[in-house]
Enzyme design. Structure first.
Site, PDB file in Angstrom:
ATOM      1  N   LYS A 168       0.836  -1.203   0.000  1.00 32.90           N
ATOM      2  CA  LYS A 168       0.000   0.000   0.000  1.00 32.90           C
ATOM      3  C   LYS A 168       0.877   1.262   0.000  1.00 32.90           C
ATOM      4  O   LYS A 168       2.085   1.182   0.271  1.00 32.90           O
ATOM      5  CB  LYS A 168      -0.909  -0.016   1.231  1.00 32.90           C
ATOM      6  CG  LYS A 168      -0.142   0.010   2.541  1.00 32.90           C
ATOM      7  CD  LYS A 168      -1.050  -0.341   3.721  1.00 32.90           C
ATOM      8  CE  LYS A 168      -0.278  -0.270   5.023  1.00 32.90           C
ATOM      9  NZ  LYS A 168      -1.064  -0.753   6.169  1.00 32.90           N
ATOM     10  N   ARG A 171     -10.150   0.333  15.136  1.00 35.34           N
ATOM     11  CA  ARG A 171     -10.104   1.163  13.937  1.00 35.34           C
ATOM     12  C   ARG A 171     -11.135   0.576  12.968  1.00 35.34           C
ATOM     13  O   ARG A 171     -12.259   1.022  12.947  1.00 35.34           O
ATOM     14  CB  ARG A 171      -8.676   1.175  13.364  1.00 35.34           C
ATOM     15  CG  ARG A 171      -8.474   2.214  12.284  1.00 35.34           C
ATOM     16  CD  ARG A 171      -7.036   2.260  11.811  1.00 35.34           C
ATOM     17  NE  ARG A 171      -6.586   0.982  11.244  1.00 35.34           N
ATOM     18  CZ  ARG A 171      -5.360   0.752  10.805  1.00 35.34           C
ATOM     19  NH1 ARG A 171      -4.429   1.699  10.868  1.00 35.34           N
ATOM     20  NH2 ARG A 171      -5.031  -0.426  10.300  1.00 35.34           N
ATOM     21  N   TYR A 182      18.682  28.744   8.991  1.00 40.48           N
ATOM     22  CA  TYR A 182      17.489  29.491   9.397  1.00 40.48           C
ATOM     23  C   TYR A 182      17.405  29.645  10.903  1.00 40.48           C
ATOM     24  O   TYR A 182      17.598  28.682  11.637  1.00 40.48           O
ATOM     25  CB  TYR A 182      16.221  28.790   8.899  1.00 40.48           C
ATOM     26  CG  TYR A 182      15.995  28.974   7.415  1.00 40.48           C
ATOM     27  CD1 TYR A 182      15.853  30.242   6.855  1.00 40.48           C
ATOM     28  CD2 TYR A 182      15.919  27.872   6.567  1.00 40.48           C
ATOM     29  CE1 TYR A 182      15.646  30.407   5.500  1.00 40.48           C
ATOM     30  CE2 TYR A 182      15.701  28.022   5.206  1.00 40.48           C
ATOM     31  CZ  TYR A 182      15.570  29.301   4.680  1.00 40.48           C
ATOM     32  OH  TYR A 182      15.374  29.458   3.346  1.00 40.48           O
ATOM     33  N   MET A 215      14.508  23.392   2.840  1.00 38.15           N
ATOM     34  CA  MET A 215      13.738  22.671   1.827  1.00 38.15           C
ATOM     35  C   MET A 215      14.643  21.830   0.921  1.00 38.15           C
ATOM     36  O   MET A 215      14.309  20.697   0.587  1.00 38.15           O
ATOM     37  CB  MET A 215      12.930  23.653   0.982  1.00 38.15           C
ATOM     38  CG  MET A 215      11.976  22.963   0.017  1.00 38.15           C
ATOM     39  SD  MET A 215      11.078  24.114  -1.027  1.00 38.15           S
ATOM     40  CE  MET A 215       9.998  24.915   0.149  1.00 38.15           C
TER      41      MET A 215
HETATM   42  C1  LIG Z   1      -0.313  -1.767   6.775  1.00 35.27           C
HETATM   43  C2  LIG Z   1      -0.937  -3.037   7.239  1.00 35.27           C
HETATM   44  C3  LIG Z   1      -0.161  -4.195   7.390  1.00 35.27           C
HETATM   45  C4  LIG Z   1       1.350  -4.181   7.291  1.00 35.27           C
HETATM   46  O1  LIG Z   1       1.858  -3.581   8.446  1.00 35.27           O
HETATM   47  P1  LIG Z   1       3.433  -3.464   8.747  1.00 35.27           P
HETATM   48  O2  LIG Z   1       3.502  -2.903  10.113  1.00 35.27           O
HETATM   49  O3  LIG Z   1       3.976  -2.518   7.720  1.00 35.27           O
HETATM   50  O4  LIG Z   1       3.985  -4.823   8.594  1.00 35.27           O
HETATM   51  C5  LIG Z   1      -0.822  -5.371   7.702  1.00 35.27           C
HETATM   52  N1  LIG Z   1      -2.158  -5.394   7.863  1.00 35.27           N
HETATM   53  C6  LIG Z   1      -2.925  -4.297   7.744  1.00 35.27           C
HETATM   54  C7  LIG Z   1      -4.389  -4.395   7.953  1.00 35.27           C
HETATM   55  C8  LIG Z   1      -2.341  -3.084   7.448  1.00 35.27           C
HETATM   56  O5  LIG Z   1      -3.110  -1.986   7.350  1.00 35.27           O
END
Ligand SMILES: *Cc1c(COP(=O)(O)O)cnc(C)c1O
Length: 360
Positions: free
Chosen positions: A33, A128, A253, A301
């Site tokens: 992702k 969540r 800065y 930057m």
């Molecule tokens: C992002 C995610 C993972 C992977 O998590 P990591 O900590 O990067 O290994 C696995 N399951 C779900 C539901 C996630 O959202």
């Protein structure tokens, strides 16, 4: 002159094998992702052919993979949000997480020509996404009896605190989730990277490694290197100026770092415009010619400044690594009050990407 993110595809494959070694016998969803945690989803996907499947957060990410010709099973971790996404998921033969009643209602309102593989998500304590334990039975029955749902609904949950081996939450989550697996006798998926690395009790049919594939450890106080992972991304740049300042000179800065003596100061072509964290404080290590030198002053930057007192031989054009090979992203992230995940995801558009060890 600006930074390059060097992507080591052999390291990626090495880390995938490491994930397998932690949990022999489990099948693997390689999580890609958010553009493969900033590494480039379409870039890395072909090198993850050794995974059993891939996982992304959103339908549109999975559609991009299908359109690029990826034919591994693809799980959408947030599932579909509306009827259009469900149609797309069915069309592209995606697997979906089903985590709330609204999704079941959307499913019920149509008859898919190809039944869709569903993962019923249980909220075991992350709070969540997912059905509350008391609602799981009803959701299970509804999905099992829906002709649009492929036979054999699967079960998943997500761990909130597995990065901390002393946190009792993980054991509580497992205790909440296990009875459903035993009752429904169906394949299940529990562990993210932290679950894989730290919690043998979270072993399940399918594991979902993300961050560990990219070589970083999610565990508190431990780097990926320490558990045999290899960094996939090395963010590299060069020294573009070396200046000598008198004792008392303020640097950058707001001039909040002041030279304690006459000293050389190096300027590196990397800043928050490239994704280097602006909140990295003075003292954060930067790798110059293979040695660590401290960041000094504010990150700007396009540039940052480093203390060259320990590197009198440094020359213009010398190579600098901001994180990666030789300097774990976890170390930089910790200094900056964040996590390696955010550093990787934050690398910006203007950074050049370069692949190495890409022969398949
Ligand atoms: C992002 C995610 C993972 C992977 O998590 P990591 O900590 O990067 O290994 C696995 N399951 C779900 C539901 C996630 O959202």
């Amino acid at each position: 002159m600006g930074p390059t993110a060097r992507i080591d595809l052999a390291a990626l494959r090495h880390n995938l094998q490491k994930a397998r070694d932690f949990v022999p016998g489990s099948r693997v969803y390689a999580v890609i992702k958010s553009n493969a945690y900033g590494h480039g989803m379409l870039r890395v996907a072909p090198y993850l052919a050794g995974a059993d499947a891939l996982a992304v957060a959103r339908v549109e990410e999975a559609v991009k993979l299908r359109q690029a010709g990826v034919d591994l099973p693809l799980l959408v971790l947030e599932g579909f949000y509306d009827a259009a996404e469900l149609e797309a998921a069915a069309h592209y033969q995606l697997e979906v997480a089903v985590h709330q009643q609204e999704q079941i209602d959307i499913l019920r309102q149509r008859r898919l020509t190809h039944p869709i593989v569903c993962w019923l998500k249980v909220d075991s304590g992350m709070h969540r996404l997912g059905f509350q334990p008391a609602a799981v039975e009803g959701a299970w029955q509804a999905l099992q009896s829906d002709p649009s749902v492929a036979a054999g609904v699967r079960l998943m949950t997500h761990l909130s605190s597995a990065d901390d081996l002393n946190d009792p939450t993980t054991s509580a989550q497992l205790a909440t989730f296990r009875p459903f697996v035993e009752r429904f006798r169906t394949p299940c998926s529990i562990a993210n990277s932290a679950g894989i690395i730290g919690w043998p009790a979270a072993k399940s049919d399918w594991i979902r490694p993300g961050i560990m594939l990219y070589g970083a450890s999610p565990m508190l106080g431990q780097t990926g290197e320490q558990i045999g992972l290899k960094p996939v991304m090395s963010l590299q740049s060069r020294l573009i100026a070396i200046n000598h300042f008198a004792k008392g000179s303020p640097i950058g800065y707001s001039g909040n770092w002041v030279c304690p003596e006459d000293m050389p100061v190096g300027v590196v072509a990397a800043g928050y415009g490239d994704g280097y964290p602006r909140h990295a404080p003075s003292g954060t290590p930067v790798l110059l010619n293979g040695s660590r030198v401290p960041l000094i002053g504010r990150v700007s930057m396009d540039m940052l400044t480093v203390d060259l007192r320990s590197q009198p031989a440094a020359r213009l054009g010398d190579p600098v690594t901001l994180w990666g090979e030789g300097l774990p992203a976890e170390v930089v992230a910790h200094q900056a009050g964040t996590i390696a995940y955010e550093l990787f995801c934050g690398v910006t558009q203007r950074v050049l990407f370069e692949e190495i060890n890409g022969s398949r």
